[in-house]
Design a protein around this motif. Structure first.
Motif, PDB file in Angstrom:
ATOM      1  N   GLY A   3       0.493   3.015   7.864  1.00 54.36           N
ATOM      2  CA  GLY A   3       1.709   3.345   7.140  1.00 54.36           C
ATOM      3  C   GLY A   3       1.913   2.542   5.881  1.00 54.36           C
ATOM      4  N   GLU A   4       0.917   1.762   5.482  1.00 53.61           N
ATOM      5  CA  GLU A   4       1.017   0.955   4.273  1.00 53.61           C
ATOM      6  C   GLU A   4       0.328   1.668   3.113  1.00 53.61           C
ATOM      7  OE1 GLU A   4       2.829  -1.786   4.018  1.00 53.61           O
ATOM      8  OE2 GLU A   4       3.391  -1.463   6.125  1.00 53.61           O
ATOM      9  N   PRO A   5       0.734   1.349   1.863  1.00 54.47           N
ATOM     10  CA  PRO A   5       0.113   1.991   0.702  1.00 54.47           C
ATOM     11  C   PRO A   5      -1.402   1.804   0.700  1.00 54.47           C
ATOM     12  CG  PRO A   5       2.076   0.775   0.045  1.00 54.47           C
ATOM     13  CD  PRO A   5       1.818   0.410   1.475  1.00 54.47           C
ATOM     14  N   VAL A   6      -2.126   2.813   0.287  1.00 52.73           N
ATOM     15  CA  VAL A   6      -3.594   2.758   0.272  1.00 52.73           C
ATOM     16  C   VAL A   6      -4.089   1.948  -0.924  1.00 52.73           C
ATOM     17  CG1 VAL A   6      -3.836   4.977   1.437  1.00 52.73           C
ATOM     18  CG2 VAL A   6      -3.690   4.895  -1.068  1.00 52.73           C
ATOM     19  N   ASP A   7      -5.382   1.702  -0.936  1.00 51.39           N
ATOM     20  CA  ASP A   7      -5.969   0.978  -2.064  1.00 51.39           C
ATOM     21  C   ASP A   7      -6.032   1.893  -3.291  1.00 51.39           C
ATOM     22  OD1 ASP A   7      -8.135   2.708  -1.636  1.00 51.39           O
ATOM     23  OD2 ASP A   7      -9.150   1.262  -0.337  1.00 51.39           O
ATOM     24  N   THR A   8      -6.317   1.298  -4.436  1.00 54.37           N
ATOM     25  CA  THR A   8      -6.313   2.040  -5.703  1.00 54.37           C
ATOM     26  C   THR A   8      -7.304   3.200  -5.730  1.00 54.37           C
ATOM     27  OG1 THR A   8      -5.548   0.084  -6.908  1.00 54.37           O
ATOM     28  CG2 THR A   8      -6.623   1.831  -8.200  1.00 54.37           C
ATOM     29  N   PRO A   9      -8.575   3.020  -5.296  1.00 51.22           N
ATOM     30  CA  PRO A   9      -9.514   4.159  -5.324  1.00 51.22           C
ATOM     31  C   PRO A   9      -9.021   5.364  -4.530  1.00 51.22           C
ATOM     32  CG  PRO A   9     -10.706   2.112  -5.011  1.00 51.22           C
ATOM     33  CD  PRO A   9      -9.247   1.784  -4.868  1.00 51.22           C
ATOM     34  N   THR A  10      -8.437   5.107  -3.357  1.00 46.77           N
ATOM     35  CA  THR A  10      -7.935   6.216  -2.530  1.00 46.77           C
ATOM     36  C   THR A  10      -6.760   6.902  -3.210  1.00 46.77           C
ATOM     37  OG1 THR A  10      -8.610   5.033  -0.519  1.00 46.77           O
ATOM     38  CG2 THR A  10      -7.064   6.852  -0.251  1.00 46.77           C
ATOM     39  N   LEU A  11      -5.872   6.106  -3.820  1.00 46.15           N
ATOM     40  CA  LEU A  11      -4.725   6.685  -4.520  1.00 46.15           C
ATOM     41  C   LEU A  11      -5.203   7.555  -5.683  1.00 46.15           C
ATOM     42  CD1 LEU A  11      -1.723   7.003  -5.107  1.00 46.15           C
ATOM     43  CD2 LEU A  11      -1.807   4.841  -6.386  1.00 46.15           C
ATOM     44  N   ASN A  34      -2.150   4.397   4.495  1.00 45.65           N
ATOM     45  CA  ASN A  34      -3.268   4.277   5.429  1.00 45.65           C
ATOM     46  C   ASN A  34      -2.757   4.523   6.847  1.00 45.65           C
ATOM     47  OD1 ASN A  34      -1.986   1.945   6.316  1.00 45.65           O
ATOM     48  ND2 ASN A  34      -3.163   0.618   4.944  1.00 45.65           N
ATOM     49  N   PRO A  35      -3.616   4.491   7.844  1.00 46.32           N
ATOM     50  CA  PRO A  35      -3.167   4.743   9.224  1.00 46.32           C
ATOM     51  C   PRO A  35      -2.054   3.824   9.696  1.00 46.32           C
ATOM     52  CG  PRO A  35      -5.542   4.918   9.102  1.00 46.32           C
ATOM     53  CD  PRO A  35      -5.092   4.402   7.766  1.00 46.32           C
ATOM     54  N   HIS A  56      -8.504  16.418   2.973  1.00 48.01           N
ATOM     55  CA  HIS A  56      -9.455  15.461   2.393  1.00 48.01           C
ATOM     56  C   HIS A  56      -9.323  14.083   3.050  1.00 48.01           C
ATOM     57  CE1 HIS A  56      -9.299  18.595  -0.721  1.00 48.01           C
ATOM     58  NE2 HIS A  56     -10.504  18.181  -1.090  1.00 48.01           N
ATOM     59  N   ASP A  57      -8.752  14.081   4.284  1.00 48.83           N
ATOM     60  CA  ASP A  57      -8.591  12.843   5.074  1.00 48.83           C
ATOM     61  C   ASP A  57      -7.714  11.821   4.371  1.00 48.83           C
ATOM     62  OD1 ASP A  57     -10.239  13.773   7.184  1.00 48.83           O
ATOM     63  OD2 ASP A  57     -12.020  13.241   6.019  1.00 48.83           O
ATOM     64  N   ILE A  58      -6.694  12.296   3.660  1.00 46.74           N
ATOM     65  CA  ILE A  58      -5.730  11.407   3.009  1.00 46.74           C
ATOM     66  C   ILE A  58      -4.345  11.712   3.571  1.00 46.74           C
ATOM     67  CG2 ILE A  58      -4.655  10.776   0.812  1.00 46.74           C
ATOM     68  CD1 ILE A  58      -7.250  11.563  -0.567  1.00 46.74           C
ATOM     69  N   GLN A  59      -3.658  10.670   4.001  1.00 41.69           N
ATOM     70  CA  GLN A  59      -2.337  10.858   4.612  1.00 41.69           C
ATOM     71  C   GLN A  59      -1.245  10.634   3.576  1.00 41.69           C
ATOM     72  OE1 GLN A  59      -1.617   8.514   8.127  1.00 41.69           O
ATOM     73  NE2 GLN A  59       0.588   8.913   8.120  1.00 41.69           N
ATOM     74  N   ALA A  60      -0.312  11.592   3.493  1.00 40.23           N
ATOM     75  CA  ALA A  60       0.839  11.472   2.591  1.00 40.23           C
ATOM     76  C   ALA A  60       2.115  11.616   3.408  1.00 40.23           C
ATOM     77  CB  ALA A  60       0.777  12.553   1.517  1.00 40.23           C
ATOM     78  N   SER A  61       3.043  10.671   3.239  1.00 36.94           N
ATOM     79  CA  SER A  61       4.297  10.687   4.001  1.00 36.94           C
ATOM     80  C   SER A  61       5.485  10.762   3.052  1.00 36.94           C
ATOM     81  CB  SER A  61       4.421   9.439   4.869  1.00 36.94           C
ATOM     82  OG  SER A  61       3.381   9.381   5.816  1.00 36.94           O
TER      83      SER A  61
END
Length: 408
Positions: free
Chosen positions: A201-209, A198-199, A160-165
């Protein structure tokens, strides 16, 4: 007419020879299938007696099997046969032989169980070797060997084009001597907790989370194994009130990612680094280098972990140890395979012959009973025919015609 009376002429002789030969052929035709049944029985018995019992068989089981084979050999006495004394000498001999074969059931059950156990071990070793090979390859490349559940969530979100590390990819433990103790305290799922980034490596915004959480929430309902996976909630992760003290586990955490550093230091805050049982007993929260853990009024051996996850260098170092584990496992697997092959052959061979012999037992005994009078008849007609052919008082005659060769 009296078959034993002297023939009065060549034509009478030829006629009688033809009759005797025809009867002989008919008798032999009846003898052939019966003899075939007994020959097949003999072949299977000989095969059982010739099977070499491998040293891989349990000693007691091997003794049992050898005892039954010895009983079978005593019944058949193939080694002592001559043209006047061929097995089976009587129907009783035949029945005793089958009774001996039936005794194979008990030791064969033990042997089959042994083969089954080795087969299971063989399968387990194959799976372990494949697993260790894959993990070794991953660790040697400096990558973390994650649980299948964690990998599944990463791939789910990636679709779903979401990166999880995983946090273990974004932090290190500064002192290698305490690596095992710290990782055992954290346990599997804290080490593999996922940060949605995000690309950069920083935490994504609230909607994406929240979108990632919704995807994960749906999936864990259809795949309950995914429930163990943790996703970080950056907005609720705070830095420790004070800088971690030297001599605590939190002070060993190094990370350029603030969220990850705060998360791990929060879990490890005020966890003392101790060495002795006495120190462990006295501290509120503490760990030893080998993973003993004091927390919440209890002391335990720490969480079970298979591999080191934090730090590329540490993972590569673990890969070297894992290589030796893989070599040892391969050696053990070879031992199992070397045992399994011969034992499976012996078990299959004995089982096959035993099953077929007992399956044909009644038919074989009936064939023997029918065969004996037929053999006597055959010998009788042979003797009559020979008497006529050797009678010098009779004029020369053409050889009798074999009825089986007459024109249809």
């Amino acid at each position: 007419a009296d078959l034993h009376a002297p023939a009065s002429s060549g034509s009478d002789c030829a006629s009688k020879c033809s009759v005797y030969l025809e009867r002989l052929v008919r008798v032999n035709t009846g003898i052939k299938p019966l003899s075939t049944i007994l020959k097949e029985c003999r072949r299977r018995l000989s095969a059982i007696e010739a099977i070499p019992l491998s040293n891989g068989i349990d000693a007691a089981n091997r003794t049992e099997l050898q005892s039954v084979i010895n009983d079978t050999q005593a019944c058949t006495a193939f080694a002592k046969e001559d043209v006047f004394n061929m097995w089976p000498q009587s129907e009783a001999t035949l029945k005793h032989t089958f009774a001996a074969v039936e005794k194979l059931a008990t030791p064969l059950t033990s042997l089959t169980q042994r083969v089954s156990d080795l087969d299971r071990k063989n399968t387990e070793y194959q799976s372990t070797i494949q697993y260790l090979t894959d993990v070794h390859k991953t660790l040697k490349a400096g990558q973390a060997s994650l649980k299948p559940q964690t990998q599944a969530v990463i791939q789910l979100l990636k679709a779903h084009d979401i990166q999880a590390s995983p946090v273990c990819d974004m932090a290190e433990i500064s002192d290698g001597e305490w690596q095992e103790g710290v990782e055992r305290f954290l346990g599997v799922w804290n080490r593999e907790a996922l940060l949605i980034v995000n690309p950069d490596g920083e935490p994504v915004d609230t909607p994406t989370l929240e979108r990632a959480l919704a995807i994960y929430r749906r999936e864990k309902n259809t795949n309950p194994r995914l429930r163990a996976v943790k996703l970080l909630n950056p907005g609720k992760i705070r830095a420790p009130k004070n800088t971690p003290k030297s001599g605590t586990a939190a002070a060993l955490i190094e990370s350029d990612n603030v969220v990850v550093r705060n998360y791990l230091q929060g879990l490890l805050y005020d966890v003392e680094l101790v060495n002795t049982e006495g120190e462990l007993r006295q501290c509120h929260r503490g760990i030893t280098k080998d993973g003993m853990t004091a927390a919440n009024g209890t002391i335990s051996g720490g969480n079970t972990i298979e591999f080191i996850l934090f730090g590329q260098a540490a993972r590569q170092s673990q890969a070297e140890k894992l290589h030796q584990d893989l070599v040892n496992t391969l050696q053990e697997h070879t031992k199992v395979k070397d045992l399994l092959g011969p034992l499976k052959d012996i078990s299959n061979e004995l089982s096959r012959h035993k099953t077929e012999l007992l399956k044909q037992q009644d038919q074989t005994i009936a064939s023997f009973s029918t065969l004996q009078p037929l053999k006597k008849d055959a010998q009788h007609f042979q003797d009559l025919n020979k008497t006529l052919e050797t009678d010098d008082s009779l004029p020369p005659r053409d050889p009798p015609v074999n009825p089986t060769n007459k024109a249809a």
